[in-house]
Design a protein around this motif. Structure first.
Motif, PDB file in Angstrom:
ATOM      1  N   ARG A 377      39.415  34.650  41.887  1.00  0.00           N
ATOM      2  CA  ARG A 377      38.959  34.963  43.242  1.00  0.00           C
ATOM      3  C   ARG A 377      40.012  35.713  44.033  1.00  0.00           C
ATOM      4  NH1 ARG A 377      36.056  29.259  45.107  1.00  0.00           N
ATOM      5  NH2 ARG A 377      34.336  29.334  43.568  1.00  0.00           N
ATOM      6  N   GLN A 378      41.251  35.521  43.648  1.00  0.00           N
ATOM      7  CA  GLN A 378      42.349  36.208  44.341  1.00  0.00           C
ATOM      8  C   GLN A 378      42.570  37.626  43.786  1.00  0.00           C
ATOM      9  OE1 GLN A 378      42.689  33.054  43.043  1.00  0.00           O
ATOM     10  NE2 GLN A 378      42.273  32.085  45.035  1.00  0.00           N
ATOM     11  N   PRO A 404      49.474  32.416  31.288  1.00  0.00           N
ATOM     12  CA  PRO A 404      48.489  31.548  30.623  1.00  0.00           C
ATOM     13  C   PRO A 404      47.482  30.935  31.585  1.00  0.00           C
ATOM     14  CG  PRO A 404      50.694  31.101  29.784  1.00  0.00           C
ATOM     15  CD  PRO A 404      50.864  32.016  30.957  1.00  0.00           C
ATOM     16  N   SER A 405      47.878  30.728  32.854  1.00  0.00           N
ATOM     17  CA  SER A 405      46.973  30.099  33.812  1.00  0.00           C
ATOM     18  C   SER A 405      45.778  30.994  34.144  1.00  0.00           C
ATOM     19  CB  SER A 405      47.732  29.757  35.098  1.00  0.00           C
ATOM     20  OG  SER A 405      48.243  30.931  35.702  1.00  0.00           O
ATOM     21  N   LEU A 406      45.883  32.289  33.854  1.00  0.00           N
ATOM     22  CA  LEU A 406      44.781  33.215  34.132  1.00  0.00           C
ATOM     23  C   LEU A 406      43.777  33.299  32.984  1.00  0.00           C
ATOM     24  CD1 LEU A 406      46.783  36.158  35.776  1.00  0.00           C
ATOM     25  CD2 LEU A 406      45.486  34.338  36.918  1.00  0.00           C
TER      26      LEU A 406
END
Length: 453
Positions: A377-378, A404-406
């Motif tokens: 969303r960002q 990795p968080s994406l």
């Protein structure tokens, strides 16, 4: 087996398994203060001086009782004696000679195998000489006072033993395949082992929980050597009391971890149960190759759709090992049992397989061209830079990304499917290790992994 075999014989609860562990220098045999814990014959490698040999633990012999497992135990003890180069008869020095000892001694004197008499539980060297002296009456030669717990006297016993063992040349190293046979109680694991070997290697009984220890059997098919490991039936944890079954199940889990491939045996009559699901999950988590063996297929009433319906059930309930080959067999009739070896060979080959970095990146490039990582969303989007295989058994790939968080779970599963479709790895789990490009990402991942542990 090419190594000479030494059979350990005796009545129940004289400490045979403790002596086996002492002679073999390990703690493989289950030891518990209860008669009848050992049932099948279990093998451990040992050596003394310049001799290598296999020590075979057997169940406690009782000749005047045919209840429950005792006839099977006698059969297993006799089978161990037939293949043995020598036998060690273990007696209890604290109890003294019993009528059961005398019956076994009479039987052993009729066998064409040299027999050594080990008087166990002689913890004190001075008292041990007195305790062992009373066993001269058995007519088996000099009694050797030993302590399986402390090791007293075992060196002298082994000195006497090696005189009966043939010299063994150094064996050439063999790339054996370790195959664990796992499943719930009474699904036919021991029957399957016996079907592989062609004789009654393991006790088969309709009583669940017959197998308690992990039983190793070495067989050869062509030029390939297989170590087959029959394991205790694994029940739900809440149904298992502390005792022999508890230790047997722990040995089963260890057998899964040391195996190259696991045969997950499912009862065709019962179908896929919740416990089968948990076992399959454990096999995948441990990174072992797997073949799903649906046993007792001969006992199922069939029509045109039976096998397809069962396939759907497995696919739905064991979806996390959907990469495992499925075989429908009957250990009782031998139907399709030989095909298991072919499936094992194929699964192990994939488990040990390596792929070049260029091929890995071709797969990644094509996967990303069809479906790019989603945007948050960002407005941030994950990017995959490149990948490389870092290890085998199981095949593991490091994928380097911007963060990795994406990379969400759905996209990670998509990439794994692309690896499966393009690279195969049928029969083996694969690991995708997502690595951040920046140092802070790597540090954050390390902290996250430590927190989960």
């Amino acid at each position: 087996m090419s190594l000479p075999i030494v059979a350990i014989i005796g009545r129940p609860n004289v400490g045979k398994s403790t002596v086996v562990n002492r002679l073999a220098g390990g703690r493989e045999a289950i030891v518990f203060d209860q008669p009848g814990v050992t049932r099948d014959r279990t093998y451990q490698p040992a050596f003394w001086q310049d001799r290598e040999f296999m020590v075979v633990d057997t169940g406690g012999l009782v000749f005047d009782d045919d209840t429950e497992f005792l006839p099977y135990i006698r059969e297993q003890a006799l089978a161990a004696l037939v293949e043995a180069a020598a036998a060690i008869f273990v007696v209890d020095g604290q109890t003294g000679p019993t009528e059961g000892d005398r019956e076994i001694a009479t039987w052993l004197r009729q066998q064409p195998v040299p027999v050594l008499l080990a008087v166990n539980k002689c913890e004190s060297p001075d008292q041990g000489l007195v305790q062992s002296a009373q066993f001269w009456e058995l007519g088996l030669g000099e009694p050797h006072p030993v302590s399986g717990i402390h090791g007293n006297g075992t060196g002298e016993l082994l000195d006497a033993l090696v005189a009966h063992l043939p010299p063994v040349d150094q064996l050439a190293a063999t790339d054996e395949i370790r195959v664990a046979i796992a499943g719930r109680p009474n699904v036919g694991k021991s029957s399957l082992l016996n079907a592989f070997v062609g004789n009654n290697r393991a006790i088969v009984s309709p009583i669940s929980g017959t197998t308690r220890d992990a039983i190793d059997t070495v067989v050869q098919r062509g030029d390939q050597v297989y170590r087959l490991i029959d394991t205790a039936g694994i029940r739900r944890k809440k149904n298992v009391d502390y005792g022999p079954e508890f230790f047997g199940i722990n040995r089963a889990f260890k057998a899964i971890r040391r195996a190259d491939v696991v045969l997950l045996v499912i009862d065709a009559v019962d179908g896929v149960t919740e416990q089968d699901q948990k076992l399959a999950g454990r096999i995948a988590d441990d990174g072992r190759a797997c073949v799903i063996v649906v046993n007792k297929w001969d006992a199922v009433e069939k029509d045109t759709y039976t096998i397809y319906d069962f396939d759907k059930q497995i696919a739905a309930r064991l979806h996390f090992v959907d990469w495992a080959k499925r075989l429908y067999v009957s250990a009782m009739t031998g139907q399709r049992v030989p095909k298991i070896f072919d499936a094992v060979d194929a699964a192990v080959a994939q488990h040990r397989r390596r792929v070049t970095t260029s091929v890995v990146n071709e797969v990644l490039e094509e996967a990303v061209s069809w479906h790019t990582p989603p945007t948050t969303r960002q407005g941030r989007q994950g990017r995959i830079y490149y990948g490389t295989q870092v290890t085998a058994q199981p095949p593991s790939f490091a994928l380097f990304v911007n963060s990795p968080s994406l990379i969400g779970e759905n996209y990670r599963r998509y990439i794994e499917r692309q690896f499966r479709q393009n690279l195969g790895f049928d029969g083996s789990p694969i690991r995708l290790l997502w690595r951040g490009k920046k140092t802070r990402d790597l540090e954050r991942d390390s902290v996250n992994r430590a927190t989960k542990v």
